[in-house]
Motif scaffolding. Sequence first.
Motif, PDB file in Angstrom:
ATOM      1  N   ALA A  63       4.656  55.062  41.810  1.00 33.99           N
ATOM      2  CA  ALA A  63       5.605  55.284  40.705  1.00 33.99           C
ATOM      3  C   ALA A  63       5.176  56.412  39.781  1.00 33.99           C
ATOM      4  CB  ALA A  63       5.802  53.998  39.913  1.00 33.99           C
ATOM      5  N   GLU A  64       3.965  56.345  39.315  1.00 36.21           N
ATOM      6  CA  GLU A  64       3.488  57.367  38.368  1.00 36.21           C
ATOM      7  C   GLU A  64       3.571  58.761  38.990  1.00 36.21           C
ATOM      8  OE1 GLU A  64       2.108  58.171  34.530  1.00 36.21           O
ATOM      9  OE2 GLU A  64       2.256  56.131  35.278  1.00 36.21           O
ATOM     10  N   ARG A  65       3.094  58.888  40.213  1.00 31.86           N
ATOM     11  CA  ARG A  65       3.102  60.205  40.882  1.00 31.86           C
ATOM     12  C   ARG A  65       4.525  60.688  41.136  1.00 31.86           C
ATOM     13  NH1 ARG A  65       0.091  60.533  46.084  1.00 31.86           N
ATOM     14  NH2 ARG A  65       1.011  58.500  46.518  1.00 31.86           N
ATOM     15  N   VAL A  66       5.403  59.814  41.619  1.00 28.61           N
ATOM     16  CA  VAL A  66       6.781  60.208  41.913  1.00 28.61           C
ATOM     17  C   VAL A  66       7.489  60.657  40.638  1.00 28.61           C
ATOM     18  CG1 VAL A  66       9.051  59.312  42.614  1.00 28.61           C
ATOM     19  CG2 VAL A  66       7.027  58.802  43.995  1.00 28.61           C
ATOM     20  N   ILE A  67       7.370  59.884  39.583  1.00 32.83           N
ATOM     21  CA  ILE A  67       8.066  60.215  38.333  1.00 32.83           C
ATOM     22  C   ILE A  67       7.507  61.494  37.723  1.00 32.83           C
ATOM     23  CG2 ILE A  67       8.486  59.423  35.970  1.00 32.83           C
ATOM     24  CD1 ILE A  67       8.727  56.571  37.188  1.00 32.83           C
ATOM     25  N   ALA A  92      13.333  52.343  36.461  1.00 30.04           N
ATOM     26  CA  ALA A  92      14.053  51.074  36.300  1.00 30.04           C
ATOM     27  C   ALA A  92      13.745  50.088  37.429  1.00 30.04           C
ATOM     28  CB  ALA A  92      15.553  51.336  36.232  1.00 30.04           C
ATOM     29  N   GLU A  93      13.460  50.592  38.615  1.00 30.78           N
ATOM     30  CA  GLU A  93      13.235  49.727  39.768  1.00 30.78           C
ATOM     31  C   GLU A  93      11.784  49.262  39.919  1.00 30.78           C
ATOM     32  OE1 GLU A  93      15.463  48.444  41.928  1.00 30.78           O
ATOM     33  OE2 GLU A  93      17.054  49.346  40.732  1.00 30.78           O
ATOM     34  N   CYS A  94      10.860  49.934  39.260  1.00 29.54           N
ATOM     35  CA  CYS A  94       9.434  49.631  39.435  1.00 29.54           C
ATOM     36  C   CYS A  94       8.981  48.462  38.572  1.00 29.54           C
ATOM     37  CB  CYS A  94       8.597  50.853  39.069  1.00 29.54           C
ATOM     38  SG  CYS A  94       8.851  52.196  40.207  1.00 29.54           S
ATOM     39  N   ASP A  95       7.839  47.902  38.947  1.00 32.46           N
ATOM     40  CA  ASP A  95       7.221  46.863  38.124  1.00 32.46           C
ATOM     41  C   ASP A  95       6.862  47.438  36.758  1.00 32.46           C
ATOM     42  OD1 ASP A  95       7.365  45.018  40.174  1.00 32.46           O
ATOM     43  OD2 ASP A  95       5.380  45.527  40.959  1.00 32.46           O
ATOM     44  N   ASP A  96       6.834  46.581  35.743  1.00 35.55           N
ATOM     45  CA  ASP A  96       6.563  47.024  34.374  1.00 35.55           C
ATOM     46  C   ASP A  96       5.235  47.750  34.225  1.00 35.55           C
ATOM     47  OD1 ASP A  96       8.977  46.085  33.490  1.00 35.55           O
ATOM     48  OD2 ASP A  96       8.174  44.213  32.701  1.00 35.55           O
ATOM     49  N   ASP A  97       4.220  47.327  34.967  1.00 30.12           N
ATOM     50  CA  ASP A  97       2.899  47.934  34.811  1.00 30.12           C
ATOM     51  C   ASP A  97       2.652  49.102  35.765  1.00 30.12           C
ATOM     52  OD1 ASP A  97       2.866  46.391  37.081  1.00 30.12           O
ATOM     53  OD2 ASP A  97       0.868  45.545  36.714  1.00 30.12           O
ATOM     54  N   GLY A 134      16.813  51.041  29.602  1.00 27.86           N
ATOM     55  CA  GLY A 134      16.928  50.330  28.326  1.00 27.86           C
ATOM     56  C   GLY A 134      16.291  48.951  28.351  1.00 27.86           C
ATOM     57  N   LYS A 135      16.323  48.297  29.494  1.00 27.69           N
ATOM     58  CA  LYS A 135      15.699  46.973  29.603  1.00 27.69           C
ATOM     59  C   LYS A 135      14.185  47.062  29.484  1.00 27.69           C
ATOM     60  CE  LYS A 135      19.222  45.990  32.928  1.00 27.69           C
ATOM     61  NZ  LYS A 135      19.384  46.491  34.257  1.00 27.69           N
TER      62      LYS A 135
END
Length: 158
Positions: A63-67, A92-97, A134-135
């Motif tokens: 997630a971090e790398r893709v974003i 939005a689709e990834c885990d919170d952490d 937003g969530k």
Amino acid sequence: MLEQLTIGSQDALVFVHLGLAEYLAGRHIAQMDSHLLGSQIEKGRRKVKWREPIVFAACSGAAERVIEVLLSLDCPMDPESTEAVLAAAALAECDDDAVSSETAQGVVARLKSRLFSPVPLVAIEAGLGLAQVGKRIPDLVASIAVELWSHEQEWTRL
């Protein structure tokens, strides 16, 4: 899961369901080294068929790398640039952490800058991206909504 198709003298093995192919492609992208991952995202980021695999890659541990790659390729002045919106979908689709708060705030900042676009579609896409995240970051997104309550642009005003 696989189906063999024959057209004339051509044979091909294809996935029966596109979602499975997208998921496996995303898993493969997530396992790439940073340079190769960035190159793959750069090639596919504006192609509709690569949207889901990129989101799946983010949800598969990258997630971090893709974003970060998407945000580095984002060009807010280009109406065709949708990298920040794609980054919002991944977030939005990834885990919170899975993503640092700094990266999440970077996504929100990029989307916020698009809300003021004179091109209505750009502003609307940014608003939809903010609705997705937003969530995850409700206070930050709410503060942006308050700022836009009486904006001069009809498509930006809430």
